[in-house]
Design an enzyme around this catalytic site. Structure first.
Site, mmCIF file in Angstrom:
data_model
loop_
_atom_site.group_PDB
_atom_site.id
_atom_site.type_symbol
_atom_site.label_atom_id
_atom_site.label_comp_id
_atom_site.label_asym_id
_atom_site.label_seq_id
_atom_site.Cartn_x
_atom_site.Cartn_y
_atom_site.Cartn_z
ATOM 1 N N SER A 24 20.970 16.747 11.928
ATOM 2 C CA SER A 24 19.702 16.383 11.306
ATOM 3 C C SER A 24 19.687 14.901 10.994
ATOM 4 O O SER A 24 20.730 14.292 10.738
ATOM 5 C CB SER A 24 19.495 17.167 10.008
ATOM 6 O OG SER A 24 18.366 16.690 9.301
ATOM 7 N N TYR A 44 23.615 18.283 1.699
ATOM 8 C CA TYR A 44 23.105 18.660 3.015
ATOM 9 C C TYR A 44 23.264 17.504 4.004
ATOM 10 O O TYR A 44 23.695 17.705 5.149
ATOM 11 C CB TYR A 44 21.636 19.073 2.918
ATOM 12 C CG TYR A 44 21.011 19.414 4.242
ATOM 13 C CD1 TYR A 44 21.408 20.547 4.949
ATOM 14 C CD2 TYR A 44 20.034 18.602 4.808
ATOM 15 C CE1 TYR A 44 20.846 20.876 6.173
ATOM 16 C CE2 TYR A 44 19.457 18.919 6.032
ATOM 17 C CZ TYR A 44 19.874 20.051 6.711
ATOM 18 O OH TYR A 44 19.322 20.358 7.930
#
Length: 271
Positions: free
Chosen positions: A130, A156
């Protein structure tokens, strides 16, 4: 030529969308999901085998690997697609911070355990990373458990950067055995992602802003399908990280040059 393609995180979102396309293209797809009910529903729809494992428990990952090796002595593509952003900092039953384990440590272990089948298939190993790796990460190889200044988005981002570093090191260690590792950013995809967190990202993925900032799972699955069907060295460069089907290098500056090797060694010691 049809390929045997294992996709984790395949019970919904881009994993399920990619599976549908790949089945239509004639490939032998194997689904892995956390929810038995949701995974079975997609598998029944497509007429393909499926397995269930919760990556928050490494014993389930080990069982999954045994089951996959029994079913697939040769794997042409492994798509490590499972992952997510969590809420408050919690430890798994294995004693590791949940975001780190689900996004990195569990797929690291699964990949290592499946290596005989991956080498037999001269496999492409895909990491769903990501852009959060560049935007949110504060990567510290001495704080892989995100114990210092924990925040869901930072943990994350660190997990997604770990995916990219793992890709680099996997290529360095196993490239001469035919393994081709690659990572990609699917976009901000409208899925169940961020459903388990109170972070502001939940509002983007599930609130009124959803239509403004997200793309469909089908569009998000585009690069996963492209890489799964691609030819290493022609379609994509092994060891690289892609956005919009183009190599992106800026995210690599978020970690020290030796971080990939150190992350691998520490991960191996943990599992």
């Amino acid at each position: 030529m049809p390929r045997t393609i294992v996709i984790t995180g395949a019970s919904d979102g881009i994993g399920a969308a990619a599976a549908r396309r790949l089945v239509r293209h004639g490939h032998q797809v194997v689904l892995v999901g956390r929810s038995a009910e949701k995974t079975a529903a997609v598998a029944d729809e497509l007429g393909v085998p499926s397995f269930v494992a919760d990556f928050a428990e490494l014993a389930q990952v080990r069982r999954l690997a045994e089951e996959l090796l029994g079913a697939c002595p040769r794997i042409d593509v492994l798509a490590n697609n499972a992952g997510g952003i969590m809420g408050d900092r919690t430890l798994t039953v294995d004693g590791y911070e949940k975001t780190f384990q689900v996004n990195h440590l569990a797929p690291f272990l699964l990949t290592e355990l499946l290596m005989p089948a991956l080498v037999a298939g001269r496999a492409t190993v895909i990491q769903t990373a990501s852009r959060a790796a560049q935007v949110f990460s504060r990567f510290d190889v001495d704080d892989l458990q995100n114990a210092e200044r924990y925040a869901p988005h930072r943990a994350y981002g660190n997990g997604k950067l770990a995916n990219i570093l793992f890709t680099e090191e996997l290529q360095r260690r196993y490239g001469d055995q035919g393994i081709s590792a690659v990572a990609f950013h699917p976009g901000v995809v409208a899925t169940g992602f961020a459903g388990d967190t109170t972070h502001v990202l939940r509002r983007i993925y599930h609130g009124r802003l959803k239509r403004l900032f997200t793309v469909s799972p089908e569009r998000g699955a585009d690069q996963l399908v492209w890489l799964a069907e691609g030819t290493p060295g022609e379609t994509f460069a092994p060891g690289a990280y892609y956005e919009h089907r183009r190599i992106t290098t800026g995210v690599r500056r978020k970690a020290d040059p030796g971080a990939a090797r150190e992350l691998w060694e520490r991960s191996a010691a943990m599992v």
